[in-house]
Design a protein around this motif. Structure first.
Motif, PDB file in Angstrom:
ATOM      1  N   ILE B  11     -19.113 -17.177  19.020  1.00 32.36           N
ATOM      2  CA  ILE B  11     -19.806 -18.547  18.170  1.00 32.36           C
ATOM      3  C   ILE B  11     -20.733 -17.835  16.441  1.00 32.36           C
ATOM      4  O   ILE B  11     -19.596 -18.451  15.959  1.00 32.36           O
ATOM      5  CB  ILE B  11     -21.341 -18.400  18.676  1.00 32.36           C
ATOM      6  N   THR B  12     -21.399 -16.867  16.693  1.00 30.15           N
ATOM      7  CA  THR B  12     -21.703 -16.120  15.678  1.00 30.15           C
ATOM      8  C   THR B  12     -20.945 -15.796  14.498  1.00 30.15           C
ATOM      9  O   THR B  12     -20.893 -16.013  13.445  1.00 30.15           O
ATOM     10  CB  THR B  12     -22.768 -15.540  16.043  1.00 30.15           C
ATOM     11  N   GLY B  13     -19.781 -15.295  14.609  1.00 28.01           N
ATOM     12  CA  GLY B  13     -18.195 -15.241  13.828  1.00 28.01           C
ATOM     13  C   GLY B  13     -18.121 -16.255  12.843  1.00 28.01           C
ATOM     14  O   GLY B  13     -18.529 -15.749  11.539  1.00 28.01           O
ATOM     15  N   PRO B  14     -17.327 -17.010  13.269  1.00 31.58           N
ATOM     16  CA  PRO B  14     -17.059 -18.462  12.662  1.00 31.58           C
ATOM     17  C   PRO B  14     -18.400 -18.751  11.709  1.00 31.58           C
ATOM     18  O   PRO B  14     -18.320 -19.546  11.047  1.00 31.58           O
ATOM     19  CB  PRO B  14     -17.184 -19.098  13.727  1.00 31.58           C
ATOM     20  N   LEU B  15     -19.256 -19.134  12.223  1.00 31.22           N
ATOM     21  CA  LEU B  15     -20.855 -19.331  11.724  1.00 31.22           C
ATOM     22  C   LEU B  15     -21.171 -18.422  10.641  1.00 31.22           C
ATOM     23  O   LEU B  15     -21.734 -19.413   9.543  1.00 31.22           O
ATOM     24  CB  LEU B  15     -21.967 -19.049  12.440  1.00 31.22           C
ATOM     25  N   VAL B  16     -20.680 -17.528  10.446  1.00 34.24           N
ATOM     26  CA  VAL B  16     -21.118 -16.229   8.914  1.00 34.24           C
ATOM     27  C   VAL B  16     -19.903 -16.725   8.032  1.00 34.24           C
ATOM     28  O   VAL B  16     -20.134 -17.162   6.963  1.00 34.24           O
ATOM     29  CB  VAL B  16     -20.759 -14.908   9.690  1.00 34.24           C
ATOM     30  N   ARG B  17     -18.883 -16.646   8.475  1.00 36.17           N
ATOM     31  CA  ARG B  17     -18.027 -17.383   7.464  1.00 36.17           C
ATOM     32  C   ARG B  17     -18.408 -18.191   7.153  1.00 36.17           C
ATOM     33  O   ARG B  17     -18.496 -18.420   5.579  1.00 36.17           O
ATOM     34  CB  ARG B  17     -16.132 -17.561   8.184  1.00 36.17           C
ATOM     35  N   ALA B  18     -18.317 -19.979   8.319  1.00 32.53           N
ATOM     36  CA  ALA B  18     -19.136 -21.211   7.312  1.00 32.53           C
ATOM     37  C   ALA B  18     -20.277 -20.427   6.405  1.00 32.53           C
ATOM     38  O   ALA B  18     -19.608 -21.769   5.232  1.00 32.53           O
ATOM     39  CB  ALA B  18     -19.387 -21.715   8.705  1.00 32.53           C
ATOM     40  N   ALA B  19     -20.471 -20.657   6.379  1.00 31.01           N
ATOM     41  CA  ALA B  19     -22.361 -20.261   5.877  1.00 31.01           C
ATOM     42  C   ALA B  19     -21.904 -18.746   4.434  1.00 31.01           C
ATOM     43  O   ALA B  19     -22.625 -20.273   3.308  1.00 31.01           O
ATOM     44  CB  ALA B  19     -23.585 -19.328   6.827  1.00 31.01           C
ATOM     45  N   ALA B  20     -21.706 -18.801   4.734  1.00 28.98           N
ATOM     46  CA  ALA B  20     -21.453 -17.489   3.540  1.00 28.98           C
ATOM     47  C   ALA B  20     -20.160 -18.573   2.705  1.00 28.98           C
ATOM     48  O   ALA B  20     -20.508 -18.912   1.481  1.00 28.98           O
ATOM     49  CB  ALA B  20     -20.251 -16.210   3.868  1.00 28.98           C
ATOM     50  N   GLN B  21     -19.374 -19.767   3.073  1.00 25.63           N
ATOM     51  CA  GLN B  21     -18.254 -20.212   2.186  1.00 25.63           C
ATOM     52  C   GLN B  21     -19.496 -21.501   1.449  1.00 25.63           C
ATOM     53  O   GLN B  21     -19.223 -21.295   0.566  1.00 25.63           O
ATOM     54  CB  GLN B  21     -17.974 -21.161   3.601  1.00 25.63           C
ATOM     55  N   ARG B  22     -20.037 -21.968   2.227  1.00 20.27           N
ATOM     56  CA  ARG B  22     -20.758 -23.185   1.940  1.00 20.27           C
ATOM     57  C   ARG B  22     -21.587 -22.858   0.548  1.00 20.27           C
ATOM     58  O   ARG B  22     -21.793 -22.847  -0.577  1.00 20.27           O
ATOM     59  CB  ARG B  22     -22.026 -23.681   3.176  1.00 20.27           C
ATOM     60  N   LEU B  23     -22.651 -21.494   0.541  1.00 18.46           N
ATOM     61  CA  LEU B  23     -23.701 -21.132   0.512  1.00 18.46           C
ATOM     62  C   LEU B  23     -23.427 -20.095  -1.218  1.00 18.46           C
ATOM     63  O   LEU B  23     -23.347 -20.050  -2.573  1.00 18.46           O
ATOM     64  CB  LEU B  23     -24.078 -20.014   0.667  1.00 18.46           C
ATOM     65  N   ILE B  24     -22.128 -19.731  -0.922  1.00 10.50           N
ATOM     66  CA  ILE B  24     -20.939 -18.793  -2.495  1.00 10.50           C
ATOM     67  C   ILE B  24     -20.050 -20.389  -3.299  1.00 10.50           C
ATOM     68  O   ILE B  24     -20.754 -19.840  -4.309  1.00 10.50           O
ATOM     69  CB  ILE B  24     -20.373 -18.147  -1.382  1.00 10.50           C
ATOM     70  N   ALA B  25     -20.153 -21.120  -2.440  1.00  6.41           N
ATOM     71  CA  ALA B  25     -19.462 -22.459  -3.568  1.00  6.41           C
ATOM     72  C   ALA B  25     -20.553 -22.604  -4.073  1.00  6.41           C
ATOM     73  O   ALA B  25     -20.531 -23.130  -5.181  1.00  6.41           O
ATOM     74  CB  ALA B  25     -19.107 -23.164  -2.469  1.00  6.41           C
ATOM     75  N   ALA B  26     -21.531 -23.108  -3.178  1.00  6.78           N
ATOM     76  CA  ALA B  26     -22.867 -23.680  -4.245  1.00  6.78           C
ATOM     77  C   ALA B  26     -23.895 -22.455  -4.854  1.00  6.78           C
ATOM     78  O   ALA B  26     -24.171 -23.387  -6.770  1.00  6.78           O
ATOM     79  CB  ALA B  26     -24.150 -23.577  -3.240  1.00  6.78           C
ATOM     80  N   HIS B  27     -23.930 -21.220  -5.415  1.00  5.50           N
ATOM     81  CA  HIS B  27     -24.801 -20.700  -6.109  1.00  5.50           C
ATOM     82  C   HIS B  27     -23.954 -19.633  -6.367  1.00  5.50           C
ATOM     83  O   HIS B  27     -23.751 -19.099  -7.202  1.00  5.50           O
ATOM     84  CB  HIS B  27     -26.055 -20.191  -4.948  1.00  5.50           C
TER      85      HIS B  27
END
Lengths: 195, 195
Positions: B11-27
């Motif tokens: 569960i956590t692995g894909p969540l890390v990827r998803a969160a990183a994607q969202r945050l890096i795109a934003a900031h």
DNA sequence: GTCTATAATCAGATAGAC
DNA sequence: GTCTATCTGATTATAGAC
């Protein structure tokens, strides 16, 4: 290292701006430290604060000055009466202006997300003003029957994106001369708007 | 906060990827800390290192996977025989694929400069492969007499820049429907290549 | 698999000497 | 006008408890 003495504010100020522009374009605002900028100028980090109140303002001024100069320079060139001539002038102006200032252009596009809300709004307004310059031309050409466009706002965004893209590949001593690049882009734009 | 127990790696692995994607795109990559990513996932910073050896690899994998999926998805759709049909398919594919993945696209374009040399070269190769897909279509249309282009490489860069630009303004519930956007862009491209 | 604690480094910004 | 020194807090990444 011997300590520097005497007054250099009129020299160092522009150097700080130039170094910041170059470094931020190369590595990104968040990735560049004040110490790196200072080192590129040849001073210590503390001395930078004589020329900018903080790092954020340094970024904001670079972006604001770039867009303001873009707008005033275009205002001086926008003389053509007919929509087709005005569009051709705009295309060639945009390409040349952007080719000549890759760092400023890159920063103005890429570092929006590192601006604080008020600064962001101010820069967005300036960018919008520039987009409106092109849209005005397209609307005039639409009215006169010179252009055939289903949506002038989409066409505005499409043309600006296409022309600005020149900075991702153009090289001064590359395969294509500046005049040739201008002409090819203009021909694609001319056909795209149905002129 | 109570300590979490038990196994959650799938569960956590894909969540890390998803969160990183969202945050890096934003900031931006440099502006996002591992602590921010961890906080978005709901774990502590140290736990992230179970899923990535370091921050750089996290960025590289996001970019590599995006471009590889772009290439394989396009390979599945590139069936049309005639250059005009293939170009139309490419335009509509490119627009839809990019509209649907704004974060990945943004990161793949904006974070090149934060890649270490080896990673940069690998991503550049993948991007170049995708550009070649369009150039191949343009060259075929040139040979068949369907397109009239003075320089196929410039046209490739111009068209990709124009189409990718859709992400700077398109909104799902905006003024223009997705089908209408596809059609207008395709018409501009079709005219620009002289078809 | 996740936590806490920590090491080692670096950030932006300021104070005061010269 | 610039330097040195420093404050305060954040950073990546690791070690070891549970």
């Amino acid at each position: 290292m011997a300590r520097k003495t005497g007054s250099h504010s009129e020299i160092t100020g522009p150097l700080v701006r130039a170094a910041a522009q170059r470094l931020i374009a190369a590595h990104g605002f968040a990735a560049v430290s004040m110490r790196q900028i200072a080192s590129a100028v040849g001073v210590q980090a503390g001395a930078l604060y004589l020329y900018t109140p903080d790092k954020q303002t340094l970024l904001f001024n670079i972006m604001r000055d770039h867009l303001q100069e873009l707008l005033t320079t275009w205002a001086d060139q926008a003389q053509h009466e007919h929509p087709i001539g005005r569009l051709e002038t705009f295309c060639k102006f945009h390409i040349n202006y952007h080719i000549d200032r890759p760092d400023e252009v890159f920063i103005a596009y890429m570092e929006m997300r590192n601006l604080e809300p008020d600064n962001f709004a101010a820069i967005e307004t300036l960018r919008h003003e520039y987009e409106d310059q092109l849209e005005t031309i397209l609307l005039a050409g639409q009215s006169s029957g010179d252009f055939k466009l289903p949506d002038s706002r989409l066409a505005t965004m499409a043309i600006i994106a296409m022309l600005t893209g020149v900075n991702t590949w153009y090289q001064e001593d590359g395969r294509l001369s500046r005049q040739r690049v201008e002409r090819i882009y203009w021909n694609m734009v001319r056909r795209a708007v149905g002129a």
